[in-house]
Design an enzyme around this catalytic site. Structure first.
Site, PDB file in Angstrom:
ATOM      1  N   CYS A 143      40.462  47.048  52.818  1.00 47.26           N
ATOM      2  CA  CYS A 143      40.755  45.803  53.528  1.00 47.26           C
ATOM      3  C   CYS A 143      40.111  45.770  54.911  1.00 47.26           C
ATOM      4  O   CYS A 143      40.071  44.716  55.545  1.00 47.26           O
ATOM      5  CB  CYS A 143      42.262  45.585  53.646  1.00 47.26           C
ATOM      6  SG  CYS A 143      43.103  46.769  54.709  1.00 47.26           S
ATOM      7  N   ARG A 180      46.810  51.633  38.560  1.00 47.06           N
ATOM      8  CA  ARG A 180      45.440  52.073  38.279  1.00 47.06           C
ATOM      9  C   ARG A 180      45.173  53.524  38.674  1.00 47.06           C
ATOM     10  O   ARG A 180      44.320  54.181  38.076  1.00 47.06           O
ATOM     11  CB  ARG A 180      44.449  51.152  38.997  1.00 47.06           C
ATOM     12  CG  ARG A 180      44.534  49.716  38.499  1.00 47.06           C
ATOM     13  CD  ARG A 180      43.699  48.793  39.352  1.00 47.06           C
ATOM     14  NE  ARG A 180      43.869  47.402  38.950  1.00 47.06           N
ATOM     15  CZ  ARG A 180      43.370  46.367  39.611  1.00 47.06           C
ATOM     16  NH1 ARG A 180      42.677  46.571  40.725  1.00 47.06           N
ATOM     17  NH2 ARG A 180      43.564  45.135  39.183  1.00 47.06           N
TER      18      ARG A 180
END
Length: 544
Positions: free
Chosen positions: A287, A183
């Site tokens: 995260c 991406r």
């Protein structure tokens, strides 16, 4: 004459050169703020993988033998080059990931810290030496590189996470293959060029773009010795199981559901500031994002009000806008998933405090936008609590006591990061000793360790027994050797024996009372072994 716009083609970096490879498959690269395709990424095939691994294997044979002085010279130069190209790297990250420029520069800064730590590799690789463990015998240990290692990195930190891995792997003498996210691949290509400019030999750092086909190839290839991975928990588990089954060393960092407990005695303005930044920064796509605020007792109502004010004030825009504080999410699929989870929570009875599902940024109507979202009265059975949303969504769970909050955190399958906001040292100490989480912040919402400590969670947030970078990173990318050395004088007998070797000196008594180096035959009239506890000496043999 009709104007045409050419799409950039992004190739691989194999054995020191930009290489188109032989794979025929491609993938589009988007600018998430505009929704437009900005590049075409070439995806590697099996032949490209074989060429890359072969180059890495050949390079590892020589790089691992290069002196530490020469390795650190390359690392120092690489650090200098990355620092000089922060603006260029940040622009690539913003264009393909969507995060604001200041956030992109922040991740590069954290990556620089790991490069700086790796520059100290001569000290980090120092072994141990034990002199004269027995007469004329010394024992010493040192660590050697694994050989060829690969890093499979996520889209959310296209510079920082590769820099968590590659400098440590390369400093310890390995060749490193990077498989970045499809991406946002451009930053990895610039890093490859900077490594080469720093003087790194060809084949020591390579970039191979692809999808599951190449990932599986790296996990099973007999010439790849180690795998580092950061991504979602299901994929981390798959990576760990597959690669270990094929004899590789693996560190696989998975997902998270990070909680922050807010006690009534906390500075609630400070807590609200940090909760908003930790939940909505980088559009929640990290995260270590705080996605669950655990409001204790009387703190809840006022805290929710303060967080609401801050969420409504967040400036959402194209990451290149000077005042932008939050950008888009990475793909239309990510947006759809986030909206679905928020809608399910609302349907299940949660209270929508701030709703970012329908956000539109003027001039960027085709971008992948989700605004800051705050949901109160969330229950633990809701998908907004059970799933890692990976978007700008903060859910509020209310509990009565600190103990209830700790139980909530410990019952969650993830154990990556957590935080507590309080003015009580006793509460903070109880919290840090009780939660089953790998990284803990006390009045710090994102407790990402500095480079000379290691990063990693517990439970479903980590597969493998080594955390990333820091001392555990050195250990992961190396294996130990222990040498027992003896250089006897030419005039001495060899002293070879068919018995199991002992390092005790001749005629000394071990701690269990057994005398070493006894003659083959006992003196006439003796019927027991001197120094044994079952003879007349009762184990009181002199130890002089």
């Amino acid at each position: 004459m009709t104007a045409t716009t050419e799409t950039t083609v992004i190739n691989h970096f194999i054995n020191g050169t930009v290489n188109a490879g032989t794979g025929t498959r491609t993938a589009p690269v988007y600018n998430p703020a505009t929704g437009k395709v900005t590049a075409t990424l070439r995806l590697a095939n099996r032949a490209d993988l074989e060429i890359t691994v072969a180059a890495a294997r050949k390079a590892a044979e020589t790089w691992g033998d290069i002196s530490l002085a020469k390795r650190t010279a390359v690392l120092f130069k690489f650090r200098e080059l990355v620092a000089a190209h922060v603006d260029e790297l940040a622009a690539l990250v913003t264009a393909e990931h969507g995060k604001v420029l200041s956030d992109a520069k922040g991740e590069i800064g954290r990556g620089l810290e790991v490069i700086e730590y790796a520059c100290g590799i001569p000290t980090l690789l120092k072994g141990d030496y034990s002199d004269q463990v027995s007469t004329g015998i010394d024992v010493f240990s040192f660590r050697e590189p694994l050989g060829v290692v690969a890093g499979i990195t996520p889209f959310n930190f296209p510079v920082m996470v590769p820099l968590w891995m590659a400098p440590m792997a390369i400093a310890t003498g390995n060749a490193f293959i990077l498989k970045p996210s499809e991406r946002d691949p451009s930053a990895s290509m610039l890093l490859a060029k900077l490594w080469k400019q720093a003087g790194l030999p060809d084949g020591v750092f390579q970039v191979l773009h692809s999808d599951k086909e190449t990932v599986d190839g790296l996990l099973t290839h007999p010439d790849v010795d180690g795998i580092s991975f950061v991504g979602s928990t299901p994929i981390a588990q798959y990576v760990h199981e597959t690669a270990t089954k094929h004899g590789k060393r693996v560190q696989a960092l998975g997902g998270a559901k990070n909680h922050a407990i807010i006690l009534p005695d906390a500075d609630l303005d400070n807590a609200a500031d940090h909760l908003a930044a930790a939940a909505f920064g980088s559009a929640g796509e990290r995260c270590m994002a705080i996605s669950v605020a655990v409001a204790v007792g009387d703190a809840a109502d006022l805290l929710v009000k303060k967080v609401e004010e801050r969420a409504l004030a967040v400036k959402v825009n194209n990451g290149t806008a000077p005042d932008a504080e939050m950008g888009p999410v990475i793909t239309p699929a990510s947006k759809e998933r986030i909206v679905r989870i928020v809608t399910e929570a609302e349907t299940a009875g949660a209270a929508m405090v701030v709703d970012g599902r329908d956000l539109v940024v003027p001039g960027h109507e085709d971008g992948f936008w989700v605004g800051p979202t705050v949901i109160d009265h969330v229950k633990t059975e809701m998908t907004a609590y059970t799933e890692e949303i990976f978007g700008p969504v903060l859910v509020v769970v209310r509990v009565d006591t600190l103990e209830d909050g700790i139980k909530l955190i410990n019952a969650n399958p993830y154990g990556n990061g957590t935080a507590i906001f309080t003015s009580s040292g006793a509460a903070a100490r109880k919290f840090q000793r009780s939660v089953t989480v790998g990284m803990i912040g006390i009045n710090v919402p994102l407790p990402v360790p500095v480079a000379y400590h290691s990063f990693g969670g517990w439970k479903a947030s980590l597969f493998g027994d080594k955390h990333i970078y820091g001392p555990e990173g050195v250990s992961f990318y190396t294996r130990g050797k222990v040498i027992t050395s003896r250089w006897p004088e030419p005039t001495h007998a060899s002293g070879a024996s068919y018995n199991f070797p002992s390092h005790a000196d001749e005629h000394t008594v071990r701690h269990d009372g057994i005398t070493e180096g006894l003659p083959d035959e006992l003196p006439e009239g003796s019927d027991s072994v001197p120094g044994r506890a079952d003879d007349s000496t009762e184990g009181r043999a002199r130890r002089d």
